[in-house]
Design a protein around this motif. Structure first.
Motif, PDB file in Angstrom:
ATOM      1  N   ALA A   1      -6.133   4.191  -2.543  1.00  0.00           N
ATOM      2  CA  ALA A   1      -5.432   3.789  -1.323  1.00  0.00           C
ATOM      3  C   ALA A   1      -5.531   5.009  -0.114  1.00  0.00           C
ATOM      4  O   ALA A   1      -5.676   4.670   1.056  1.00  0.00           O
ATOM      5  N   ASP A   2      -5.530   6.112  -0.587  1.00  0.00           N
ATOM      6  CA  ASP A   2      -5.593   7.325   0.021  1.00  0.00           C
ATOM      7  C   ASP A   2      -6.876   7.100   0.941  1.00  0.00           C
ATOM      8  O   ASP A   2      -7.208   7.249   2.202  1.00  0.00           O
TER       9      ASP A   2
ATOM     10  N   GLY B   1       1.985   9.637  -5.302  1.00  0.00           N
ATOM     11  CA  GLY B   1       1.400  10.593  -5.253  1.00  0.00           C
ATOM     12  C   GLY B   1       1.664  11.477  -3.860  1.00  0.00           C
ATOM     13  O   GLY B   1       2.050  10.586  -3.032  1.00  0.00           O
ATOM     14  N   ARG B   2       0.800  12.521  -3.810  1.00  0.00           N
ATOM     15  CA  ARG B   2       0.586  13.116  -2.505  1.00  0.00           C
ATOM     16  C   ARG B   2      -0.292  14.301  -2.338  1.00  0.00           C
ATOM     17  O   ARG B   2      -0.974  14.516  -3.544  1.00  0.00           O
ATOM     18  N   ILE B   3      -0.657  14.642  -1.311  1.00  0.00           N
ATOM     19  CA  ILE B   3      -1.647  15.581  -1.231  1.00  0.00           C
ATOM     20  C   ILE B   3      -0.873  17.233  -0.719  1.00  0.00           C
ATOM     21  O   ILE B   3       0.103  17.030   0.129  1.00  0.00           O
TER      22      ILE B   3
ATOM     23  N   LEU C   1       0.761  -1.151   0.117  1.00  0.00           N
ATOM     24  CA  LEU C   1      -0.061  -0.049   0.047  1.00  0.00           C
ATOM     25  C   LEU C   1       0.807   1.257   0.129  1.00  0.00           C
ATOM     26  O   LEU C   1       0.555   2.221  -0.602  1.00  0.00           O
ATOM     27  N   ASN C   2       1.986   1.385   0.754  1.00  0.00           N
ATOM     28  CA  ASN C   2       3.003   2.312   0.763  1.00  0.00           C
ATOM     29  C   ASN C   2       3.517   2.436  -0.531  1.00  0.00           C
ATOM     30  O   ASN C   2       3.647   3.946  -0.730  1.00  0.00           O
ATOM     31  N   ALA C   3       3.562   1.417  -1.258  1.00  0.00           N
ATOM     32  CA  ALA C   3       4.210   1.690  -2.744  1.00  0.00           C
ATOM     33  C   ALA C   3       3.462   2.328  -3.521  1.00  0.00           C
ATOM     34  O   ALA C   3       3.519   3.144  -4.454  1.00  0.00           O
ATOM     35  N   VAL C   4       2.066   2.272  -3.429  1.00  0.00           N
ATOM     36  CA  VAL C   4       0.910   2.767  -4.098  1.00  0.00           C
ATOM     37  C   VAL C   4       0.919   4.341  -3.659  1.00  0.00           C
ATOM     38  O   VAL C   4       0.855   5.316  -4.596  1.00  0.00           O
TER      39      VAL C   4
ATOM     40  N   VAL D   1      -0.370  13.588  -8.369  1.00  0.00           N
ATOM     41  CA  VAL D   1       0.042  12.169  -8.966  1.00  0.00           C
ATOM     42  C   VAL D   1       0.677  12.481 -10.108  1.00  0.00           C
ATOM     43  O   VAL D   1       0.153  12.579 -11.357  1.00  0.00           O
ATOM     44  N   PRO D   2       2.180  12.624 -10.100  1.00  0.00           N
ATOM     45  CA  PRO D   2       2.883  12.594 -11.277  1.00  0.00           C
ATOM     46  C   PRO D   2       2.673  11.948 -12.422  1.00  0.00           C
ATOM     47  O   PRO D   2       2.512  12.240 -13.690  1.00  0.00           O
TER      48      PRO D   2
END
Length: 176
Positions: A118-119, A89-91, A82-85, A106-107
């Motif tokens: 996932a988020d 991206g990020r907030i 899950l952390n790999a997913v 999410v680039p």
């Protein structure tokens, strides 16, 4: 394409898990092709935000496996996938004229739907991890977020799996 899944409307992470289900014809998987991906994206209001292509489908299947592993195992080892997913991206928090704002970045666009799911799982785990449940019917693989008052819901749907279980108990009692 009409959404063929028997259970929809769950939070995004669980709706992603529910792209696999059992039918009279056996196991079904909505994400076996791009048409199924497009159906899922549209059903979750992501059709305009995400491209329906093979790269997105593959990334979403990878995210689904990561979400499934976390909800099944709920251990620290299950967090790696899950952390790999989530690493995709990020907030980004900013202050706009209208006030504080959270923007999802999410680039690589193919990861957007999987990252959002996932988020969403993180939000569900923080809110009430014990309410993430799999249907109690032995032949059902569907998931739901238990919104019942006392948190004792057992079936994804009382009209299908719940009634089947009650009918089976009734017939077994009559037979004995």
């Amino acid at each position: 394409m009409r959404d063929p899944r028997p259970h929809v409307g769950e939070p995004l992470a669980l709706d992603l898990l529910n792209t696999r289900w059992m039918s009279a014809d056996g196991p079904q998987d909505l994400l076996t092709d791009v048409a199924g991906l497009r159906c899922w994206l549209v059903a979750n209001d992501l059709g305009d935000r995400c491209g329906a292509d093979e790269k997105t489908r593959a990334a979403l299947v990878q995210a689904r496996e990561a979400v499934l592993r976390v909800v099944l195992e709920r251990s620290s080892g299950s967090a790696d996938q899950l952390n790999a997913v989530l690493d995709q991206g990020r907030i980004r928090r900013t202050l706009a004229d209208s006030g504080p704002r959270d923007d999802v970045e999410v680039p690589r666009s193919e990861w957007l739907p999987g990252w959002l799911a996932a988020d969403n799982l993180l939000q569900l785990l923080a809110e009430s991890a014990g309410r993430i449940k799999q249907c109690a019917h032995p032949h059902c693989v569907l998931w739901f977020f238990d919104t019942s008052k006392n948190g004792t819901r057992r079936w994804h749907s009382m009209t299908t799996c719940g009634n089947r279980a009650k009918a089976a108990r009734h017939y077994a009692a009559k037979r004995d």
